[in-house]
Design an enzyme around this catalytic site. Structure first.
Site, PDB file in Angstrom:
ATOM      1  N   TRP A  16       4.025  -7.950  -4.600  1.00  0.00           N
ATOM      2  CA  TRP A  16       3.377  -8.371  -3.361  1.00  0.00           C
ATOM      3  C   TRP A  16       1.865  -8.367  -3.497  1.00  0.00           C
ATOM      4  O   TRP A  16       1.182  -9.288  -3.036  1.00  0.00           O
ATOM      5  CB  TRP A  16       3.858  -7.501  -2.225  1.00  0.00           C
ATOM      6  CG  TRP A  16       3.448  -7.876  -0.833  1.00  0.00           C
ATOM      7  CD1 TRP A  16       3.156  -7.015   0.177  1.00  0.00           C
ATOM      8  CD2 TRP A  16       3.314  -9.197  -0.267  1.00  0.00           C
ATOM      9  NE1 TRP A  16       2.848  -7.701   1.324  1.00  0.00           N
ATOM     10  CE2 TRP A  16       2.939  -9.049   1.086  1.00  0.00           C
ATOM     11  CE3 TRP A  16       3.475 -10.474  -0.785  1.00  0.00           C
ATOM     12  CZ2 TRP A  16       2.709 -10.133   1.930  1.00  0.00           C
ATOM     13  CZ3 TRP A  16       3.252 -11.572   0.064  1.00  0.00           C
ATOM     14  CH2 TRP A  16       2.872 -11.388   1.401  1.00  0.00           C
ATOM     15  N   ARG A  36      -2.165   0.107 -11.217  1.00  0.00           N
ATOM     16  CA  ARG A  36      -2.106   1.443 -11.800  1.00  0.00           C
ATOM     17  C   ARG A  36      -1.891   1.377 -13.313  1.00  0.00           C
ATOM     18  O   ARG A  36      -2.454   2.162 -14.077  1.00  0.00           O
ATOM     19  CB  ARG A  36      -0.978   2.243 -11.146  1.00  0.00           C
ATOM     20  CG  ARG A  36      -0.901   3.691 -11.617  1.00  0.00           C
ATOM     21  CD  ARG A  36       0.290   4.400 -10.970  1.00  0.00           C
ATOM     22  NE  ARG A  36       0.199   4.397  -9.518  1.00  0.00           N
ATOM     23  CZ  ARG A  36      -0.515   5.258  -8.822  1.00  0.00           C
ATOM     24  NH1 ARG A  36      -1.216   6.201  -9.444  1.00  0.00           N
ATOM     25  NH2 ARG A  36      -0.545   5.200  -7.513  1.00  0.00           N
ATOM     26  N   LYS A 110       4.802  -1.456   4.204  1.00  0.00           N
ATOM     27  CA  LYS A 110       5.696  -1.382   5.361  1.00  0.00           C
ATOM     28  C   LYS A 110       6.522  -0.109   5.269  1.00  0.00           C
ATOM     29  O   LYS A 110       7.269   0.073   4.313  1.00  0.00           O
ATOM     30  CB  LYS A 110       6.613  -2.603   5.395  1.00  0.00           C
ATOM     31  CG  LYS A 110       5.870  -3.929   5.525  1.00  0.00           C
ATOM     32  CD  LYS A 110       6.793  -5.115   5.394  1.00  0.00           C
ATOM     33  CE  LYS A 110       6.019  -6.418   5.499  1.00  0.00           C
ATOM     34  NZ  LYS A 110       6.893  -7.610   5.348  1.00  0.00           N
ATOM     35  N   GLY A 138       5.108  -9.817   7.941  1.00  0.00           N
ATOM     36  CA  GLY A 138       5.848 -11.018   8.274  1.00  0.00           C
ATOM     37  C   GLY A 138       6.915 -11.314   7.251  1.00  0.00           C
ATOM     38  O   GLY A 138       7.096 -10.568   6.285  1.00  0.00           O
ATOM     39  N   THR A 140       8.194 -12.495   4.213  1.00  0.00           N
ATOM     40  CA  THR A 140       7.621 -12.927   2.937  1.00  0.00           C
ATOM     41  C   THR A 140       8.413 -12.386   1.763  1.00  0.00           C
ATOM     42  O   THR A 140       8.713 -11.194   1.701  1.00  0.00           O
ATOM     43  CB  THR A 140       6.169 -12.419   2.793  1.00  0.00           C
ATOM     44  OG1 THR A 140       6.151 -10.994   3.002  1.00  0.00           O
ATOM     45  CG2 THR A 140       5.235 -13.083   3.794  1.00  0.00           C
ATOM     46  N   ALA A 142       7.582 -12.167  -2.216  1.00  0.00           N
ATOM     47  CA  ALA A 142       6.363 -12.277  -3.007  1.00  0.00           C
ATOM     48  C   ALA A 142       6.375 -13.502  -3.919  1.00  0.00           C
ATOM     49  O   ALA A 142       5.375 -14.221  -4.028  1.00  0.00           O
ATOM     50  CB  ALA A 142       6.167 -11.004  -3.830  1.00  0.00           C
ATOM     51  N   LYS A 193      12.781  -2.908   9.723  1.00  0.00           N
ATOM     52  CA  LYS A 193      13.634  -3.982   9.203  1.00  0.00           C
ATOM     53  C   LYS A 193      14.159  -3.656   7.813  1.00  0.00           C
ATOM     54  O   LYS A 193      15.249  -4.128   7.434  1.00  0.00           O
ATOM     55  CB  LYS A 193      12.882  -5.310   9.210  1.00  0.00           C
ATOM     56  CG  LYS A 193      11.594  -5.328   8.380  1.00  0.00           C
ATOM     57  CD  LYS A 193      11.792  -5.805   6.977  1.00  0.00           C
ATOM     58  CE  LYS A 193      10.507  -5.715   6.174  1.00  0.00           C
ATOM     59  NZ  LYS A 193      10.652  -6.253   4.812  1.00  0.00           N
ATOM     60  N   ASP A 246      10.706 -11.205  10.105  1.00  0.00           N
ATOM     61  CA  ASP A 246      10.843 -10.386   8.901  1.00  0.00           C
ATOM     62  C   ASP A 246      12.252  -9.823   8.776  1.00  0.00           C
ATOM     63  O   ASP A 246      12.807  -9.709   7.677  1.00  0.00           O
ATOM     64  CB  ASP A 246       9.812  -9.254   8.943  1.00  0.00           C
ATOM     65  CG  ASP A 246       9.414  -8.773   7.558  1.00  0.00           C
ATOM     66  OD1 ASP A 246       9.931  -9.309   6.556  1.00  0.00           O
ATOM     67  OD2 ASP A 246       8.578  -7.860   7.471  1.00  0.00           O
ATOM     68  N   THR A 250      14.644 -10.453   5.482  1.00  0.00           N
ATOM     69  CA  THR A 250      14.971  -9.317   4.636  1.00  0.00           C
ATOM     70  C   THR A 250      16.436  -8.933   4.712  1.00  0.00           C
ATOM     71  O   THR A 250      16.992  -8.402   3.746  1.00  0.00           O
ATOM     72  CB  THR A 250      14.097  -8.106   5.041  1.00  0.00           C
ATOM     73  OG1 THR A 250      12.737  -8.529   5.122  1.00  0.00           O
ATOM     74  CG2 THR A 250      14.192  -6.998   4.014  1.00  0.00           C
ATOM     75  N   GLU A 283      11.944  -0.005   0.013  1.00  0.00           N
ATOM     76  CA  GLU A 283      11.258   0.839   0.990  1.00  0.00           C
ATOM     77  C   GLU A 283      12.199   1.406   2.050  1.00  0.00           C
ATOM     78  O   GLU A 283      11.909   2.428   2.666  1.00  0.00           O
ATOM     79  CB  GLU A 283      10.129   0.060   1.674  1.00  0.00           C
ATOM     80  CG  GLU A 283       8.939  -0.252   0.784  1.00  0.00           C
ATOM     81  CD  GLU A 283       7.999   0.925   0.626  1.00  0.00           C
ATOM     82  OE1 GLU A 283       8.389   2.061   0.957  1.00  0.00           O
ATOM     83  OE2 GLU A 283       6.875   0.709   0.149  1.00  0.00           O
TER      84      GLU A 283
END
Length: 335
Positions: A16, A36, A110, A138, A140, A142, A193, A246, A250, A283
């Site tokens: 993302w 990272r 999120k 929203g 999306t 990636a 979500k 979203d 998802t 997540e």
């Protein structure tokens, strides 16, 4: 009128973060991305690709990447923060000494922080209390954003002028941000979500049918709105891109990490085996516990999220989680 934002930093070299760096570069902004992993930064800068997190997508040659946080932030006029939700606090703490004066942050993670039960804006305020905030959320994926496929998102900020500046900075013909002034609403939809997407995946993996999935999506949206109202969000925000939009994306596509994880659970795979084989973050797994704790703190009933939390925590198996939902007493549809 404020000067346009021309130089952006992106914190987070996952799929993302890379996709947002891509669309910002296409919008004509100077972009430096922090990853990272030094090998990810090297691949983006020299080979214009991110094979670890966004394979097969050629990146804009103008995107620079580094594993040095201070270097990434230097001179930035706005900072997009795109690290996983549970990593937000330590990443912002590391960034704080180098934060460019006057630069707002755009929170793109999120979730709800485990332990504290704080939304991402609240975590950020604790770490960087004087930095202006906006939320980008929203429907999306990636890869589709990075490939330039048509996408619409919400950029919400308490300051409408900041939201409009960010819309101008990031908007392109195919990446269409809509300004809003309800950041809490944008956050709640994005956090919950992911949990509901796991639930929809479980339903699909069990083969329970389209009726069950439609019911779960609709009742799941009711849970999002119920929690959002308790936190001060507006229902119309939760029915928009960052809420309903979203959720639909998802919770209905195998591209979704959360949906695909739920599908595998429904098919009988163990959570441990699924998580051990993933480099990217679903997540909804940590968010389930945090969302349920937040709902309990506010006296909000969220049975779908509670059932998924029990499943992920090992308190129920898949059959038990479904039984917990199907055995609930019948009631009026609206509160």
């Amino acid at each position: 009128m404020s000067e346009p934002l021309s130089t952006l930093a992106v914190i987070g070299g996952g799929a993302w973060g890379t996709a947002l760096a891509q669309t910002a570069s296409r919008a004509g902004r100077s972009v430096c991305l922090w990853a990272r992993e030094p090998e990810v930064a090297e691949a983006i800068t020299t080979r214009h690709e991110n094979p670890d997190f966004l394979p097969g997508v050629p990146l804009e040659p103008a995107i620079r990447a580094t594993s040095d946080l201070a270097q990434a932030l230097e001179g930035a006029e706005a900072v997009l923060v795109v690290c996983p939700a549970q990593a937000l606090r330590p990443v912002l703490a590391a960034a704080a000494p180098h934060w460019p004066s006057g630069a707002p942050m755009v929170l793109c993670a999120k979730g709800v922080e485990l332990g504290s039960g704080l939304l991402m804006t609240e975590v950020a305020h604790e770490v960087l209390p004087t930095v202006a905030q906006a939320v980008l959320s929203g429907p999306t994926f990636a890869k589709e954003v990075a490939l330039g496929r048509p996408t619409a998102v919400t950029i919400a900020a308490a300051d409408p002028a900041l939201a409009e500046r960010l819309v101008s900075a990031l908007g392109t013909r195919t990446f269409r941000p809509y300004a809003a002034n309800d950041p809490v609403g944008a956050e709640v939809g994005g956090a919950v979500k992911n949990v509901l997407a796991i639930a929809c995946g479980v339903v699909e993996g069990l083969g329970l049918g389209d009726n069950a999935r439609a019911a779960l999506l609709t009742r799941g949206l009711a849970e999002i709105i119920r929690l959002g109202r308790a936190l001060g969000a507006r229902p119309e925000t939760l029915s928009g891109l960052s809420g309903l939009g979203d959720l639909i994306l998802t919770a209905t596509s195998a591209q979704s990490r959360n949906f695909s994880l739920g599908f595998a659970l429904g098919e009988g795979q163990s959570l441990e085996s699924l998580l051990s084989g993933r480099r990217t973050v679903a997540e909804g797994v940590p968010s389930a516990k945090a969302v349920v704790a937040l709902a309990e703190r506010h006296g909000i009933e969220m049975p779908i999220c509670a059932a998924i939390n029990n499943l992920l925590a090992g308190a129920h198996d898949v059959a038990g989680a479904m039984e917990a939902l199907l055995s609930r007493p019948l009631r009026a549809e609206t509160d």
